[in-house]
Design an enzyme around this catalytic site. Structure first.
Site, mmCIF file in Angstrom:
data_model
loop_
_atom_site.group_PDB
_atom_site.id
_atom_site.type_symbol
_atom_site.label_atom_id
_atom_site.label_comp_id
_atom_site.label_asym_id
_atom_site.label_seq_id
_atom_site.Cartn_x
_atom_site.Cartn_y
_atom_site.Cartn_z
ATOM 1 N N GLU A 128 32.288 17.559 -28.904
ATOM 2 C CA GLU A 128 32.177 17.843 -27.667
ATOM 3 C C GLU A 128 33.556 18.765 -26.891
ATOM 4 O O GLU A 128 33.346 19.644 -26.305
ATOM 5 C CB GLU A 128 31.971 16.605 -26.748
ATOM 6 C CG GLU A 128 31.800 16.998 -25.130
ATOM 7 C CD GLU A 128 31.355 15.684 -24.442
ATOM 8 O OE1 GLU A 128 30.232 15.604 -23.995
ATOM 9 O OE2 GLU A 128 32.186 14.901 -24.233
ATOM 10 N N LYS A 177 21.507 18.026 -19.164
ATOM 11 C CA LYS A 177 21.302 17.054 -17.924
ATOM 12 C C LYS A 177 20.579 17.809 -16.937
ATOM 13 O O LYS A 177 19.723 17.288 -16.379
ATOM 14 C CB LYS A 177 22.613 16.481 -17.541
ATOM 15 C CG LYS A 177 23.123 15.476 -18.766
ATOM 16 C CD LYS A 177 24.587 15.117 -18.172
ATOM 17 C CE LYS A 177 25.109 14.309 -19.177
ATOM 18 N NZ LYS A 177 26.452 13.702 -18.861
ATOM 19 N N HIS A 197 28.113 4.951 -52.255
ATOM 20 C CA HIS A 197 26.579 4.776 -52.754
ATOM 21 C C HIS A 197 25.724 5.821 -51.805
ATOM 22 O O HIS A 197 24.582 5.458 -52.277
ATOM 23 C CB HIS A 197 26.291 3.222 -52.761
ATOM 24 C CG HIS A 197 27.206 2.264 -53.261
ATOM 25 N ND1 HIS A 197 27.242 2.151 -54.901
ATOM 26 C CD2 HIS A 197 28.025 1.677 -52.766
ATOM 27 C CE1 HIS A 197 28.032 1.383 -55.261
ATOM 28 N NE2 HIS A 197 28.660 0.895 -54.028
#
Length: 247
Positions: free
Chosen positions: A56, A207, A87
């Site tokens: 960001e 937003k 793994h």
């Protein structure tokens, strides 16, 4: 760490050195991504925090003066505790076609004392750093008696770059120092790249658009299509199913 960043000479300044290493990886070696691999389950969300901090802050394509950045900025930051990653995605780090620099974070003292388990954990941490650095040559594979047709698959090129961060113990103080280390690293990189690490207009755009879309999803009558064809189709599909949720 704050005082260290403020006062230490650049050649000894940990956030500055990490920042410079990151710029070297991103701009000179063209490595687009960076892994953070803590060997402590208590830090399982630490890489996600660093995603927000780094991506960001320095995910920018415009310099402070408003001009277009003529080079790459920021890295794709990700990671998991090393015990899980070994793994899973370590295979790609060891033998994949994309070089992925990694920060390995370990602690000399165990978070919880469970017999000798911490010895095994640290052995894996040190072994991964060694394997990533030096790999396993064709001669070593052959010397281990591996069949010829399997030898290429068992060969590791090595030369995978890592930074080892080794602290005494995971304490609140140490965690604060780690957070500050990476925050100042991100600031140092933003300064080198000439971007504003503290704005987030890309986040704000999404937003603002969401605020406009909410009434189009909830009002009784079908809204007038106001967006591109893809977004309009998604809104229409959502509205068609919305009223049947609780039937």
């Amino acid at each position: 760490m704050d005082e260290h960043f403020r006062s230490a000479p650049f050649g000894e300044n940990l956030p500055v050195l990490l920042g410079l290493i990151g710029v070297w990886y991103r701009n000179f070696l063209d490595y687009p991504t960076h892994a953070v691999l803590p060997y402590s389950q208590y830090l399982d969300r630490f890489p996600a925090y660093l995603q927000q901090l780094d991506m960001e802050s320095n995910g920018k394509s415009v310099r402070l003066d408003g001009s277009r950045v003529p080079y790459d900025t920021g890295s794709v930051v990700w990671g998991e505790p090393g015990t899980n990653g070994q793994h899973a995605f370590y295979q790609l780090i060891h033998q994949g076609t994309t070089i992925i620099p990694a920060d390995l974070i370990g602690f000399l003292q165990p978070d919880v004392d469970i017999g000798g388990q911490h010895d095994y954990l640290m052995a894996n941490l040190f072994a991964q750093a060694e394997a990533l650095a030096f790999g396993k040559s064709p001669e070593e594979v052959a010397g281990a008696g591996v069949e010829d047709d399997l030898a290429p698959h068992r060969t590791f090129e090595g030369n995978r770059p890592t930074t080892m961060i080794l602290a005494e113990a995971l304490t609140p103080f140490t965690l604060g120092a780690l957070v500050a280390l990476y925050e100042h690293k991100v600031f140092a990189q933003g300064t080198i790249w000439g971007v504003n690490s503290f704005d987030q207009w890309g986040v704000e755009l999404g937003k603002a658009l969401a605020v406009a879309i909410i009434p189009e999803l909830t009002e009784a009558s079908d809204p007038e299509p106001l967006h591109d064809s893809s977004t309009n189709a998604l809104i229409a599909r959502y509205r068609a199913h919305r009223d049947s949720w609780f039937v």
